[in-house]
Motif scaffolding. Structure first.
Motif, PDB file in Angstrom:
ATOM      1  N   UNK A 205      -3.101  15.946  -3.553  1.00  0.00           N
ATOM      2  CA  UNK A 205      -3.294  14.588  -4.049  1.00  0.00           C
ATOM      3  C   UNK A 205      -3.925  13.693  -2.984  1.00  0.00           C
ATOM      4  N   UNK A 206      -3.471  13.861  -1.738  1.00  0.00           N
ATOM      5  CA  UNK A 206      -4.068  13.092  -0.632  1.00  0.00           C
ATOM      6  C   UNK A 206      -5.543  13.447  -0.482  1.00  0.00           C
ATOM      7  N   UNK A 207      -5.848  14.744  -0.545  1.00  0.00           N
ATOM      8  CA  UNK A 207      -7.238  15.189  -0.425  1.00  0.00           C
ATOM      9  C   UNK A 207      -8.101  14.617  -1.547  1.00  0.00           C
TER      10      UNK A 207
ATOM     11  N   UNK B 110      -7.898   5.590   3.849  1.00  0.00           N
ATOM     12  CA  UNK B 110      -6.540   5.966   4.229  1.00  0.00           C
ATOM     13  C   UNK B 110      -5.505   5.280   3.332  1.00  0.00           C
ATOM     14  N   UNK B 111      -5.858   4.105   2.803  1.00  0.00           N
ATOM     15  CA  UNK B 111      -4.939   3.398   1.891  1.00  0.00           C
ATOM     16  C   UNK B 111      -4.677   4.231   0.649  1.00  0.00           C
ATOM     17  N   UNK B 112      -5.723   4.851   0.128  1.00  0.00           N
ATOM     18  CA  UNK B 112      -5.559   5.715  -1.047  1.00  0.00           C
ATOM     19  C   UNK B 112      -4.681   6.908  -0.711  1.00  0.00           C
ATOM     20  N   UNK B 113      -4.831   7.453   0.479  1.00  0.00           N
ATOM     21  CA  UNK B 113      -4.018   8.601   0.891  1.00  0.00           C
ATOM     22  C   UNK B 113      -2.547   8.226   0.992  1.00  0.00           C
ATOM     23  N   UNK B 114      -2.278   7.059   1.565  1.00  0.00           N
ATOM     24  CA  UNK B 114      -0.898   6.584   1.676  1.00  0.00           C
ATOM     25  C   UNK B 114      -0.295   6.380   0.285  1.00  0.00           C
ATOM     26  N   UNK B 115      -1.068   5.798  -0.627  1.00  0.00           N
ATOM     27  CA  UNK B 115      -0.594   5.578  -1.992  1.00  0.00           C
ATOM     28  C   UNK B 115      -0.284   6.897  -2.689  1.00  0.00           C
TER      29      UNK B 115
ATOM     30  N   UNK C  48     -11.283  -4.315  -3.566  1.00  0.00           N
ATOM     31  CA  UNK C  48     -11.540  -2.968  -3.061  1.00  0.00           C
ATOM     32  C   UNK C  48     -10.256  -2.341  -2.525  1.00  0.00           C
ATOM     33  N   UNK C  49      -9.481  -3.085  -1.765  1.00  0.00           N
ATOM     34  CA  UNK C  49      -8.230  -2.567  -1.207  1.00  0.00           C
ATOM     35  C   UNK C  49      -7.244  -2.251  -2.327  1.00  0.00           C
ATOM     36  N   UNK C  50      -7.183  -3.097  -3.343  1.00  0.00           N
ATOM     37  CA  UNK C  50      -6.294  -2.863  -4.483  1.00  0.00           C
ATOM     38  C   UNK C  50      -6.725  -1.600  -5.236  1.00  0.00           C
ATOM     39  N   UNK C  51      -8.026  -1.422  -5.384  1.00  0.00           N
ATOM     40  CA  UNK C  51      -8.545  -0.237  -6.068  1.00  0.00           C
ATOM     41  C   UNK C  51      -8.167   1.040  -5.330  1.00  0.00           C
ATOM     42  N   UNK C  52      -8.149   0.985  -4.022  1.00  0.00           N
ATOM     43  CA  UNK C  52      -7.773   2.154  -3.235  1.00  0.00           C
ATOM     44  C   UNK C  52      -6.331   2.577  -3.524  1.00  0.00           C
ATOM     45  N   UNK C  53      -5.450   1.588  -3.656  1.00  0.00           N
ATOM     46  CA  UNK C  53      -4.055   1.899  -3.983  1.00  0.00           C
ATOM     47  C   UNK C  53      -3.964   2.572  -5.346  1.00  0.00           C
ATOM     48  N   UNK C  54      -4.714   2.059  -6.317  1.00  0.00           N
ATOM     49  CA  UNK C  54      -4.690   2.644  -7.663  1.00  0.00           C
ATOM     50  C   UNK C  54      -5.256   4.065  -7.658  1.00  0.00           C
TER      51      UNK C  54
END
Length: 349
Positions: A13-15, A30-35, A121-127
Motif C-alpha cells: 500500500x505504501x508503494x 511521503x504524506x501519502x505513504x504515512x496515510x 495538494x497536501x490533502x489529496x496526498x492523504x486521501x
C-alpha cells in the motif's frame, strides 16, 4: 511478532501510494505513504469504516487548518490550538481512531499558510494513502478473521494441552513452563481480539445469516473454555505446590486434568465433524468432577490450614469442566438444531 499478510499489504500500500503520487507529480509523496500506513486495518469492515471516518475527519481537519492558516499563518501556537480542536471534534464524533492521520493532515495543510492550492495538494496526498490502503486490503489477501480464529483455536489448545498435562507432574523446567504459559496468554489475548472483529462485523451487518450466528455462539464458548483452562494453570502455579499433599493426591489431580483436556480435545474434533455424535459423554465427566471436588474438600477438611489451597485448584478445575460441558452441548446443537431464535438467545448471553 511473525510475518503476516498485513505487514506485506502495508508495504504494498505504501508503494502504491508513492507511485500514484509520483505519477500525479505531487510534491511530498511521503504524506501519502504515512496515510497508507495508518489506514491499513485488520478486517474488511474496519477498512470500510476507517475509510468513511477518515474521509469525514480529514475533510473537516483540512478545512479548519486552511481557515486557521489564512487567519494565523503557520504559527506554532495556532497549529497546536487547531490540533486540540480537531482532537475534541474527533472524540465528540466517536472517531478516535482517525485522530492520528487527521492531525497529520492538519499540520501539513497549515504549513501552506492559507495557500489553498498547496493545501489541496497536501490533502489529496492523504486521501491517496487512505484509498491505496483500502484497495490493497480488500483486493490482496483480504482479511479472513473466521479462518484465522478457527486455526488459532487449535494452536492455542495445543499450547494449553501440553502445559495442562505436565502441570501436576512438574516435568517441564520452570523457566520453560513460564515462557510457554506466557505464550499461551498472548495467544488467548490475540484470539480475544479476533473474536471482537468477528462480533463487530456481524453486529454491523444489516442481516447476519443464521450460520454466522451459530458460529459466533460456538466461538465465544471456545474462547471461554480456553480462558478457564488458563485459570486452572494459574491456580496450579499459585496454590497447588504450596499445599501439603500426598502422591495419591498428585495422581488424583493429574488424572482429572487428563480427563478434562481429553474432553476439550474431543469437543474440538466434534465441532469439525470428525467424530460421531455423542462420542464423548460430557455430562458424565461433569458428574465425575463433582465427585472429584467432594473428595478434595473431604481431604482438605482434615488439615484445612495446609490443604485449603487444594480446594481452590479443584473448584477452578470444576469450573473448567463446566465450561467444556456447555461447549459440548453447543457443538451438539450446532450439528443438529436449526432453531435460529435459540441461537440468538445464546448469543446475547
Amino acid at each position: 511478532m511473525t510475518f503476516g499478510a498485513r505487514m506485506l499489504k502495508t508495504g504494498i500500500a505504501v508503494t502504491l501510494a508513492l507511485y500514484i503520487s509520483m505519477w500525479l507529480h505531487l510534491s511530498s509523496p511521503v504524506i501519502a505513504a504515512v496515510a497508507a500506513i495508518f489506514a491499513m486495518q485488520p478486517s474488511i469492515y474496519r477498512s470500510w469504516r476507517y475509510f468513511l471516518d477518515q474521509l469525514q475527519t480529514n475533510t473537516l481537519g483540512a478545512v479548519l487548518a486552511l481557515i486557521a492558516g489564512l487567519v494565523f499563518s503557520n504559527e506554532p501556537i495556532a497549529v497546536g490550538l487547531v490540533c486540540i480542536i480537531v482532537i475534541m471534534i474527533c472524540l465528540k464524533l466517536k472517531m478516535g481512531d482517525t485522530i492520528g492521520l487527521t492531525l497529520v493532515t492538519v499540520i501539513v495543510v497549515m504549513e501552506a499558510s492559507g495557500q489553498w492550492q498547496f493545501a489541496l495538494t497536501r490533502f489529496s496526498l492523504s486521501l491517496i494513502g487512505i484509498v491505496s490502503a483500502f484497495l490493497i486490503n480488500i483486493l490482496l489477501f483480504p482479511p479472513k478473521p473466521k479462518v484465522q480464529f478457527t486455526a488459532q483455536i487449535q494452536t492455542t489448545f495445543d499450547q494449553m494441552s501440553l502445559l495442562m498435562r505436565t502441570a501436576i507432574s512438574d516435568e517441564i523446567k520452570e523457566n520453560i513452563f513460564r515462557d510457554k504459559k506466557r505464550a499461551l496468554e498472548d495467544s488467548i489475548k490475540s484470539l480475544t481480539d479476533k473474536y471482537k472483529l468477528l462480533e463487530e462485523e456481524q453486529k454491523k451487518m444489516k442481516r447476519a445469516s443464521f450460520s454466522q450466528n451459530r458460529h459466533l455462539v460456538v466461538y465465544k464458548q471456545m474462547l471461554n473454555a480456553l480462558r478457564k483452562g488458563r485459570e486452572v494453570l494459574d491456580a496450579v502455579e499459585e496454590h497447588y505446590f504450596q499445599s501439603e499433599r500426598s502422591e495419591e493426591t498428585d495422581v488424583l489431580f493429574d488424572t482429572q486434568l487428563e480427563k478434562l483436556i481429553k474432553l476439550h480435545e474431543h469437543v474440538l474434533l466434534k465441532f469439525e465433524d470428525n467424530l460421531k455424535p455423542n462420542s464423548v459423554e460430557a455430562s458424565l465427566l461433569l458428574q465425575e468432577s463433582e465427585e472429584f471436588v467432594k473428595e478434595v474438600l473431604k481431604y482438605s477438611a482434615e488439615q484445612p490450614e495446609s490443604r485449603l489451597r487444594l480446594s481452590i485448584v479443584a473448584s477452578t478445575m470444576y469450573d473448567y469442566g463446566y465450561q467444556l460441558e456447555r461447549l459440548n452441548r453447543l457443538v451438539e446443537h450446532y450439528h443438529k438444531s436449526d432453531d435460529e431464535a435459540l441461537w440468538l438467545s445464546w448469543l446475547k448471553k
